[in-house]
Design a protein around this motif. Structure first.
Motif, mmCIF file in Angstrom:
data_model
loop_
_atom_site.group_PDB
_atom_site.id
_atom_site.type_symbol
_atom_site.label_atom_id
_atom_site.label_comp_id
_atom_site.label_asym_id
_atom_site.label_seq_id
_atom_site.Cartn_x
_atom_site.Cartn_y
_atom_site.Cartn_z
ATOM 1 N N ALA A 64 0.814 -1.219 0.000
ATOM 2 C CA ALA A 64 0.000 0.000 0.000
ATOM 3 C C ALA A 64 0.850 1.273 0.000
ATOM 4 C CB ALA A 64 -0.920 0.017 1.221
ATOM 5 N N LEU A 65 2.095 1.152 0.383
ATOM 6 C CA LEU A 65 2.980 2.321 0.430
ATOM 7 C C LEU A 65 3.719 2.471 -0.896
ATOM 8 C CD1 LEU A 65 4.402 1.648 3.989
ATOM 9 C CD2 LEU A 65 3.101 3.684 3.322
ATOM 10 N N PRO A 66 3.687 3.648 -1.498
ATOM 11 C CA PRO A 66 4.313 3.816 -2.811
ATOM 12 C C PRO A 66 5.839 3.760 -2.778
ATOM 13 C CG PRO A 66 3.481 5.915 -2.014
ATOM 14 C CD PRO A 66 3.020 4.865 -1.043
ATOM 15 N N ASN A 67 6.428 3.994 -1.624
ATOM 16 C CA ASN A 67 7.877 4.069 -1.521
ATOM 17 C C ASN A 67 8.415 3.085 -0.492
ATOM 18 O OD1 ASN A 67 9.792 5.439 -2.925
ATOM 19 N ND2 ASN A 67 9.417 7.407 -1.932
ATOM 20 N N ALA A 68 7.835 1.897 -0.447
ATOM 21 C CA ALA A 68 8.230 0.913 0.561
ATOM 22 C C ALA A 68 9.183 -0.118 -0.010
ATOM 23 C CB ALA A 68 7.004 0.200 1.107
ATOM 24 N N GLN A 69 10.053 -0.575 0.847
ATOM 25 C CA GLN A 69 10.914 -1.706 0.520
ATOM 26 C C GLN A 69 10.732 -2.736 1.631
ATOM 27 O OE1 GLN A 69 15.102 -0.911 0.153
ATOM 28 N NE2 GLN A 69 15.539 -2.996 -0.502
ATOM 29 N N ALA A 70 10.263 -3.900 1.259
ATOM 30 C CA ALA A 70 10.065 -4.966 2.232
ATOM 31 C C ALA A 70 11.256 -5.907 2.189
ATOM 32 C CB ALA A 70 8.778 -5.719 1.936
ATOM 33 N N HIS A 71 11.845 -6.142 3.352
ATOM 34 C CA HIS A 71 12.935 -7.105 3.508
ATOM 35 C C HIS A 71 12.317 -8.298 4.240
ATOM 36 C CE1 HIS A 71 15.932 -3.922 2.644
ATOM 37 N NE2 HIS A 71 15.098 -3.158 3.323
ATOM 38 N N LEU A 72 12.050 -9.366 3.496
ATOM 39 C CA LEU A 72 11.369 -10.534 4.052
ATOM 40 C C LEU A 72 12.353 -11.695 4.074
ATOM 41 C CD1 LEU A 72 8.015 -10.136 2.097
ATOM 42 C CD2 LEU A 72 8.572 -9.295 4.396
ATOM 43 N N PHE A 73 12.449 -12.369 5.219
ATOM 44 C CA PHE A 73 13.481 -13.372 5.414
ATOM 45 C C PHE A 73 12.888 -14.756 5.619
ATOM 46 C CE2 PHE A 73 15.092 -9.275 6.780
ATOM 47 C CZ PHE A 73 16.210 -9.162 5.970
ATOM 48 N N GLU A 74 13.203 -15.639 4.679
ATOM 49 C CA GLU A 74 12.751 -17.030 4.723
ATOM 50 C C GLU A 74 13.359 -17.722 5.940
ATOM 51 O OE1 GLU A 74 10.460 -19.927 3.406
ATOM 52 O OE2 GLU A 74 10.825 -18.299 2.000
ATOM 53 N N GLY A 75 12.538 -18.508 6.639
ATOM 54 C CA GLY A 75 13.032 -19.297 7.761
ATOM 55 C C GLY A 75 13.331 -18.495 9.018
ATOM 56 N N GLU A 76 12.888 -17.239 9.069
ATOM 57 C CA GLU A 76 13.139 -16.414 10.246
ATOM 58 C C GLU A 76 11.820 -15.971 10.850
ATOM 59 O OE1 GLU A 76 16.329 -13.695 10.390
ATOM 60 O OE2 GLU A 76 17.287 -14.553 8.627
ATOM 61 N N GLY A 77 11.880 -15.651 12.135
ATOM 62 C CA GLY A 77 10.683 -15.286 12.876
ATOM 63 C C GLY A 77 10.663 -13.823 13.271
ATOM 64 N N HIS A 78 10.285 -13.583 14.518
ATOM 65 C CA HIS A 78 9.982 -12.246 14.999
ATOM 66 C C HIS A 78 11.203 -11.358 15.220
ATOM 67 C CE1 HIS A 78 7.007 -9.500 16.595
ATOM 68 N NE2 HIS A 78 7.745 -9.304 17.674
ATOM 69 N N PHE A 79 12.346 -11.934 15.468
ATOM 70 C CA PHE A 79 13.494 -11.142 15.900
ATOM 71 C C PHE A 79 14.525 -10.919 14.793
ATOM 72 C CE2 PHE A 79 11.801 -13.055 19.828
ATOM 73 C CZ PHE A 79 11.432 -11.881 20.460
ATOM 74 N N VAL A 80 14.105 -10.322 13.696
ATOM 75 C CA VAL A 80 15.051 -10.078 12.596
ATOM 76 C C VAL A 80 16.172 -9.137 13.005
ATOM 77 C CG1 VAL A 80 13.413 -10.598 10.755
ATOM 78 C CG2 VAL A 80 13.653 -8.255 11.528
ATOM 79 N N PHE A 81 15.958 -8.337 14.046
ATOM 80 C CA PHE A 81 17.041 -7.448 14.476
ATOM 81 C C PHE A 81 18.193 -8.241 15.085
ATOM 82 C CE2 PHE A 81 13.768 -7.471 17.765
ATOM 83 C CZ PHE A 81 14.483 -7.837 18.899
ATOM 84 N N HIS A 82 17.951 -9.479 15.522
ATOM 85 C CA HIS A 82 19.046 -10.305 16.034
ATOM 86 C C HIS A 82 19.892 -10.870 14.900
ATOM 87 C CE1 HIS A 82 18.456 -10.356 20.338
ATOM 88 N NE2 HIS A 82 17.166 -10.569 20.181
ATOM 89 N N THR A 83 19.296 -11.117 13.755
ATOM 90 C CA THR A 83 20.039 -11.706 12.639
ATOM 91 C C THR A 83 20.403 -10.689 11.563
ATOM 92 O OG1 THR A 83 17.885 -12.434 11.797
ATOM 93 C CG2 THR A 83 19.250 -14.090 12.889
ATOM 94 N N HIS A 84 19.749 -9.535 11.558
ATOM 95 C CA HIS A 84 19.999 -8.540 10.512
ATOM 96 C C HIS A 84 20.233 -7.141 11.091
ATOM 97 C CE1 HIS A 84 19.014 -11.427 7.384
ATOM 98 N NE2 HIS A 84 18.056 -11.838 8.199
ATOM 99 N N GLY A 85 20.613 -7.098 12.352
ATOM 100 C CA GLY A 85 20.811 -5.813 13.024
ATOM 101 C C GLY A 85 21.826 -4.921 12.331
ATOM 102 N N ASP A 86 22.924 -5.517 11.852
ATOM 103 C CA ASP A 86 23.945 -4.711 11.168
ATOM 104 C C ASP A 86 23.396 -4.107 9.876
ATOM 105 O OD1 ASP A 86 25.759 -5.276 13.173
ATOM 106 O OD2 ASP A 86 26.751 -6.895 12.058
ATOM 107 N N GLU A 87 22.619 -4.900 9.133
ATOM 108 C CA GLU A 87 22.011 -4.394 7.893
ATOM 109 C C GLU A 87 21.003 -3.274 8.190
ATOM 110 O OE1 GLU A 87 20.499 -7.632 5.231
ATOM 111 O OE2 GLU A 87 21.353 -8.844 6.861
ATOM 112 N N ILE A 88 20.205 -3.473 9.213
ATOM 113 C CA ILE A 88 19.195 -2.476 9.586
ATOM 114 C C ILE A 88 19.889 -1.187 10.006
ATOM 115 C CG2 ILE A 88 17.370 -1.909 11.237
ATOM 116 C CD1 ILE A 88 16.722 -4.990 11.244
#
Length: 154
Positions: free
Chosen positions: A114-138
């Protein structure tokens, strides 16, 4: 209210475990963690000072007492908003695990579409805590767009 009872039970269970912050953290975080996040959560617990974990977990327990706020937050996903998401020009990044048992990925996908300027980073096999596995990227994304973007980490 059923949800209030569930959160009261979770809050009590967490508070009972606070004398052993590492065990309490693993108990709380491992439920919604998936895949690589389980090892990342364990490493986070291992390197965190017990008093820091205890403070963080106390905050989680306190947050569980705000049932009305939690329900309001959940309803925001299913009720019409007072504005159209498509009217937002700001860049938004959404970081979400596809196997998140706590927050349905359909919410993240619907919001991103719904957002015209959104980028979704969706991670296969991961759950609620993406900041634990992708904190450096974020963090790198935030630094590279500082002052120009809104971030939503779910």
């Amino acid at each position: 209210m059923l949800l209030g009872g569930v959160f009261r039970l979770l809050r009590r269970s967490l508070r009972k475990r606070l004398d052993s912050p590492a065990k309490a953290a693993l108990w709380l975080f491992k439920g919604p963690a998936q895949g690589a996040q389980i090892a990342a959560v364990a490493e986070y617990v291992r390197i965190s000072a017990p008093e820091d974990l205890q403070r963080e977990l106390s905050d989680y327990a306190e947050g569980m007492s705000a049932t009305r706020a939690i329900v309001t937050d959940l309803l925001a996903y299913v009720r019409p908003w007072p504005f159209e998401l498509s009217s937002l020009a700001t860049r938004v990044e959404i970081w979400h695990g596809l196997d998140d048992p706590a927050a349905p990925v359909s919410f993240a996908k619907r919001t991103a579409s719904a957002l015209p300027n959104a980028q979704a980073h969706l991670f296969e096999g991961e759950g609620h805590f993406v900041f634990h596995t992708h904190g450096d990227e974020i963090a790198a994304s935030i630094r590279s767009n500082e002052g120009r973007a809104i971030r939503a980490v779910t």
